[in-house]
Design a protein around this motif. Structure first.
Motif, PDB file in Angstrom:
ATOM      1  N   LYS A   1     -19.583   7.140   7.403  1.00  0.00           N
ATOM      2  CA  LYS A   1     -19.169   6.107   6.452  1.00  0.00           C
ATOM      3  C   LYS A   1     -18.787   4.815   7.176  1.00  0.00           C
TER       4      LYS A   1
ATOM      5  N   ASP B   1     -16.192  -3.774   6.956  1.00  0.00           N
ATOM      6  CA  ASP B   1     -17.024  -4.938   7.211  1.00  0.00           C
ATOM      7  C   ASP B   1     -17.177  -5.104   8.728  1.00  0.00           C
TER       8      ASP B   1
ATOM      9  N   GLN C   1       0.813  -1.230   0.000  1.00  0.00           N
ATOM     10  CA  GLN C   1       0.000   0.000   0.000  1.00  0.00           C
ATOM     11  C   GLN C   1       0.839   1.270   0.000  1.00  0.00           C
TER      12      GLN C   1
ATOM     13  N   PRO D   1     -14.403  -7.835  -0.575  1.00  0.00           N
ATOM     14  CA  PRO D   1     -15.714  -7.752   0.075  1.00  0.00           C
ATOM     15  C   PRO D   1     -15.733  -6.913   1.354  1.00  0.00           C
ATOM     16  N   LEU D   2     -14.576  -6.744   2.020  1.00  0.00           N
ATOM     17  CA  LEU D   2     -14.571  -5.945   3.254  1.00  0.00           C
ATOM     18  C   LEU D   2     -15.074  -4.532   2.992  1.00  0.00           C
ATOM     19  N   ARG D   3     -14.721  -4.024   1.807  1.00  0.00           N
ATOM     20  CA  ARG D   3     -15.075  -2.643   1.476  1.00  0.00           C
ATOM     21  C   ARG D   3     -16.186  -2.573   0.423  1.00  0.00           C
ATOM     22  N   ARG D   4     -16.959  -3.643   0.349  1.00  0.00           N
ATOM     23  CA  ARG D   4     -17.992  -3.767  -0.686  1.00  0.00           C
ATOM     24  C   ARG D   4     -18.919  -2.547  -0.734  1.00  0.00           C
ATOM     25  N   GLN D   5     -19.353  -2.117   0.438  1.00  0.00           N
ATOM     26  CA  GLN D   5     -20.344  -1.044   0.480  1.00  0.00           C
ATOM     27  C   GLN D   5     -19.785   0.265  -0.072  1.00  0.00           C
ATOM     28  N   ARG D   6     -18.487   0.447   0.092  1.00  0.00           N
ATOM     29  CA  ARG D   6     -17.870   1.658  -0.460  1.00  0.00           C
ATOM     30  C   ARG D   6     -17.961   1.630  -1.987  1.00  0.00           C
TER      31      ARG D   6
ATOM     32  N   LEU E   1       0.043   4.562  -2.298  1.00  0.00           N
ATOM     33  CA  LEU E   1      -0.241   5.873  -1.705  1.00  0.00           C
ATOM     34  C   LEU E   1       0.695   6.930  -2.288  1.00  0.00           C
TER      35      LEU E   1
ATOM     36  N   ASP F   1     -21.447   2.380  -3.061  1.00  0.00           N
ATOM     37  CA  ASP F   1     -21.754   3.811  -2.955  1.00  0.00           C
ATOM     38  C   ASP F   1     -21.145   4.581  -4.124  1.00  0.00           C
TER      39      ASP F   1
ATOM     40  N   TRP G   1     -11.795   6.932   2.512  1.00  0.00           N
ATOM     41  CA  TRP G   1     -11.125   5.854   1.777  1.00  0.00           C
ATOM     42  C   TRP G   1      -9.934   5.333   2.583  1.00  0.00           C
ATOM     43  N   TRP G   2      -9.102   6.265   3.069  1.00  0.00           N
ATOM     44  CA  TRP G   2      -7.906   5.879   3.846  1.00  0.00           C
ATOM     45  C   TRP G   2      -8.313   5.048   5.070  1.00  0.00           C
TER      46      TRP G   2
ATOM     47  N   ALA H   1     -16.870  -8.710  10.265  1.00  0.00           N
ATOM     48  CA  ALA H   1     -15.489  -9.203  10.343  1.00  0.00           C
ATOM     49  C   ALA H   1     -14.752  -8.523  11.500  1.00  0.00           C
TER      50      ALA H   1
ATOM     51  N   ALA I   1     -11.112   3.263   5.465  1.00  0.00           N
ATOM     52  CA  ALA I   1     -11.651   1.962   5.058  1.00  0.00           C
ATOM     53  C   ALA I   1     -10.505   1.004   4.716  1.00  0.00           C
ATOM     54  N   GLU I   2      -9.416   1.550   4.179  1.00  0.00           N
ATOM     55  CA  GLU I   2      -8.265   0.721   3.819  1.00  0.00           C
ATOM     56  C   GLU I   2      -7.519   0.188   5.044  1.00  0.00           C
ATOM     57  N   ARG I   3      -7.895   0.639   6.219  1.00  0.00           N
ATOM     58  CA  ARG I   3      -7.236   0.154   7.438  1.00  0.00           C
ATOM     59  C   ARG I   3      -7.678  -1.263   7.799  1.00  0.00           C
ATOM     60  N   GLN I   4      -8.775  -1.741   7.214  1.00  0.00           N
ATOM     61  CA  GLN I   4      -9.240  -3.087   7.584  1.00  0.00           C
ATOM     62  C   GLN I   4      -8.429  -4.155   6.849  1.00  0.00           C
TER      63      GLN I   4
ATOM     64  N   GLU J   1      -8.692  -0.324  -7.661  1.00  0.00           N
ATOM     65  CA  GLU J   1      -9.175   0.834  -6.900  1.00  0.00           C
ATOM     66  C   GLU J   1      -8.472   2.103  -7.392  1.00  0.00           C
TER      67      GLU J   1
ATOM     68  N   HIS K   1     -20.288   2.176   7.316  1.00  0.00           N
ATOM     69  CA  HIS K   1     -20.601   0.984   6.518  1.00  0.00           C
ATOM     70  C   HIS K   1     -19.531   0.705   5.454  1.00  0.00           C
ATOM     71  N   TRP K   2     -18.511   1.541   5.383  1.00  0.00           N
ATOM     72  CA  TRP K   2     -17.439   1.294   4.406  1.00  0.00           C
ATOM     73  C   TRP K   2     -16.443   0.232   4.871  1.00  0.00           C
TER      74      TRP K   2
END
Lengths: 354, 325
Positions: free
Chosen positions: B242, B247, A236, A336-341, A240, A344, B205-206, B250, B208-211, A295, B244-245
């Motif tokens: 946000k 999971d 990542q 899938p972890l970020r599916r909702q993003r 970035l 949207d 975004w940043w 999990a 959400a990328e932490r998961q 992405e 819901h961005w």
């Protein structure tokens, strides 16, 4: 408490440990009581100072004792010292905190005490140079922080401290030296996001001062980051940094060239078939890398649409929008972890398409 | 693997913390005591057991930490005043509805005296600065009803300077983004009604990328997951609406897997020693993702939502709906 494995102590083991610790506990408590009562009585003696040394060796997080130690220095010891003696005392403080930092590299109070010491270095030096001691101390400080960053290249305390040292040194180092330092750190480990971050702070200053030609330097940066991307597309840090180089995407040529580059990278991936296949039987690791590529593509294509619509024409814009929607759809499955993003963002895109 | 929150064990674990005075480690961590009391109290409130710890004993303890010379609270009896322990003391007194015992005027002056010309706050008179301390000042002044005394423009300007291209915020100007600092900066801006300073899509975004694939969140790119980031990152995501961005299911499994099912408490990650810090932030995270049976947490102040609503301080954050038990 971080990273300490859980262990179950039996009642007997706990009792045995308590017996062993009893003497240490008694010493600790009486030392603590002694120090706090002397502090209350404003005892600025050398004896009290030595007690703080003992306590801080046992517990470097006892901030009240660091405070007390500084008050003793200010209210008594410094007042009765020549500049030469003062520099010796501060040198001792610095040695003491080095040993403490080696054991506790993330304790804020220790870093803070070092900073205080450096800011109290008197003017003067062994020859006629009034800045002599300060120059020596700050130079040594930079060496120390490099050692700390060799031990843990992501220690943010050390990076913050490094920036502080660089901005405080009586003789400023050229910014190009710092750029070279980050290059060295990145080359030894592409995943060192802290070093990439430092580059985003150093480069703009070099561009603004005219020490580096921005256009030329940007192209060199793209080459550096592309090498890292091809070496480890899962990383990542690299994505970035790439995003930072692209910025708001005003440079059409760079943006389109980089989009093309990422498409090539995707096609080179052993599992690139997953990009076109709804059946995803790939490993998480590979998914992470493919979704990272995708992405980024969505982000860059949106930048193209936002900043270069007239150049793209209505048809080109429409194609890009559909490509974004397709990528977002695949990302829903891949990541899938970020599916909702992705949903949207897709919904937002679709509204634009209508 | 644990699939449920062991509420009874966690309550017992928190109650036992104050009774370990024969352990050396208890005394060596005295510099965190006031924070630990706040973590423990908030956790018991969120678990629905606000009465689990003795109220009078707690108030007396807080008052015993008053540093009359500085006009703030120390981390423990006899310790020097610091902005961090001062906030914890104020939060405890607000939750215990005992704020009237505090000399609000003096504590306000103590906090305001720590603002630096740049807008950032120092932790105490010895000058360590950090956006954490800036948030602490903003949070405390809001709870004391004294935000009007703050130079808000200067404060916001410092936060703005700490913003990075990735949308995140760092400790001081120039620092790399870190989820803990993102929490403090976002929450401070939320309290000051200045979310316009945030590049919302980039920051969300940043965050959400932490998961990570195991459901846990890390605090910076290329770092390991840790239960405490469940709160830091989730708080900021709630403020940005946000949540819901990521999971939530999990993340919930990850937090639950870090519980000590026997003795109670939550650790930084599965298999490690539990502590009150991770217990509190793990429970706080679970509350925000709607874990059934928990009390709502205000992610901006990190206190029970009802307490903040009562003071008229609620901001426009959004947590996930509470699941049915």
């Amino acid at each position: 408490m971080h990273g300490v494995r859980r262990s179950r102590e039996s009642r007997e083991a706990r009792e045995a440990r308590r017996q062993r610790e009893q003497e240490e506990l008694n010493t600790y408590l009486s030392l603590q009581e002694d120090i706090l009562s002397r502090k209350k009585d404003k005892d600025w003696s050398k004896d009290a100072f030595d007690l703080t040394t003992r306590m801080l060796n046992k517990n470097p997080e006892f901030y009240t004792v660091w405070n007390y130690r500084r008050l003793i220095l200010l209210n008594n010891i410094f007042r009765n010292s020549s500049p030469h003696e003062k520099i010796d005392i501060l040198a001792n403080e610095l040695v003491m905190t080095i040993s403490a930092l080696k054991v506790h590299p993330k304790v804020y109070w220790i870093w803070n005490h070092r900073r205080w010491c450096l800011e109290n270095i008197p003017e003067g030096g062994d020859d006629d140079d009034m800045q002599g001691w300060r120059k020596t101390c700050w130079k040594r400080e930079l060496y120390l922080v490099e050692q700390m960053l060799d031990a843990d290249p992501r220690n943010f305390h050390a990076w913050d401290y490094r920036r502080y040292v660089l901005s405080s040194m009586p003789i400023q180092r050229p910014e190009t030296a710092e750029l070279a330092y980050t290059t060295k750190k990145i080359e030894s480990d592409f995943s060192n996001f802290s070093a990439w971050h430092q580059r985003t702070k150093v480069l703009p200053r070099l561009w603004e001062s005219g020490k580096l030609d921005k256009a030329q330097s940007l192209q060199q940066e793209f080459v550096l980051v592309q090498n890292a991307m091809w070496a480890d597309p899962d990383d990542q840090s690299v994505w970035l940094y790439h995003r930072w180089l692209i910025g708001s995407g005003d440079d059409y040529d760079s943006l389109t060239r980089e989009i093309k580059g990422i498409h090539e990278l995707l096609e080179e991936q052993p599992d690139s078939k997953c990009m076109f296949s709804p059946i995803l039987a790939t490993l998480n690791l590979t998914n992470a890398c493919v979704s990272g590529c995708m992405e980024t593509l969505v982000h860059y294509k949106r930048l193209l649409i936002r900043s270069h619509t007239s150049r793209l024409g209505p048809e080109g814009t429409q194609i890009l929008r559909e490509e974004c929607l397709g990528l977002l759809k695949q990302l829903e499955e891949l990541d899938p972890l970020r599916r909702q993003r992705y949903r949207d963002l897709g919904a937002l895109r679709r509204r634009h398409c209508q | 693997m644990s699939s449920e929150l062991a509420i009874a064990q966690h309550i017992k674990y928190i109650q036992a913390l104050g009774k370990q005075k024969d352990d050396l480690i208890y005394h060596k961590t005295a510099h965190l005591r006031m924070n630990a009391v706040y973590w423990g109290l908030t956790a018991t409130c969120i678990l629905g057991r606000p009465d689990a710890l003795d109220r009078e004993e707690m108030i007396a303890y807080v008052m015993s930490c008053w540093d009359d010379e500085a006009g703030g609270f120390g981390a423990h009896t006899g310790h020097d005043a610091h902005i961090h322990s001062t906030l914890s003391a104020i939060q405890i007194m607000v939750m215990q509805d005992a704020l009237d015992r505090i000399d609000i005027e003096r504590v306000t002056q103590f906090i305001l005296s720590l603002q630096q010309p740049s807008g950032v706050f120092a932790g105490d008179a010895f000058g360590e600065v950090d956006t954490r301390f800036l948030y602490i000042a903003v949070n405390a002044l809001a709870l004391l009803g004294r935000l009007g005394d703050l130079d808000q423009e200067k404060t916001v300007e410092y936060v703005r300077q700490c913003r990075n291209y990735d949308g995140g915020f760092g400790r001081i100007v120039g620092s790399e983004s870190h989820a803990g600092q993102v929490f403090v900066c976002t929450a401070a801006l939320a309290i000051l009604d200045r979310l316009d300073v945030i590049d919302e899509p980039t920051l969300a975004w940043w965050l959400a990328e932490r998961q990570l694939p195991n459901g846990g969140l890390n605090g910076r790119p290329q770092k390991l997951e840790d239960v405490c980031y469940s709160f830091w990152a989730l708080s900021a995501l709630s403020v940005l609406r946000k949540l819901h961005w990521i999971d939530a299911a999990a993340l919930t499994s990850f937090i639950l897997s870090a519980q000590d099912m026997e003795v109670g408490g939550i650790a930084d990650r599965p298999g490690n020693m539990a502590d009150i810090f991770h217990t509190h932030f793990g429970i706080a995270g679970l509350s925000l993702v709607g874990y059934p049976g928990l009390v709502d947490l205000d992610p901006v102040f990190c206190m029970p939502a009802s307490v903040i609503e009562k003071k008229g301080l609620r901001k426009g954050w959004e947590a996930l709906p509470r699941q049915k038990v």
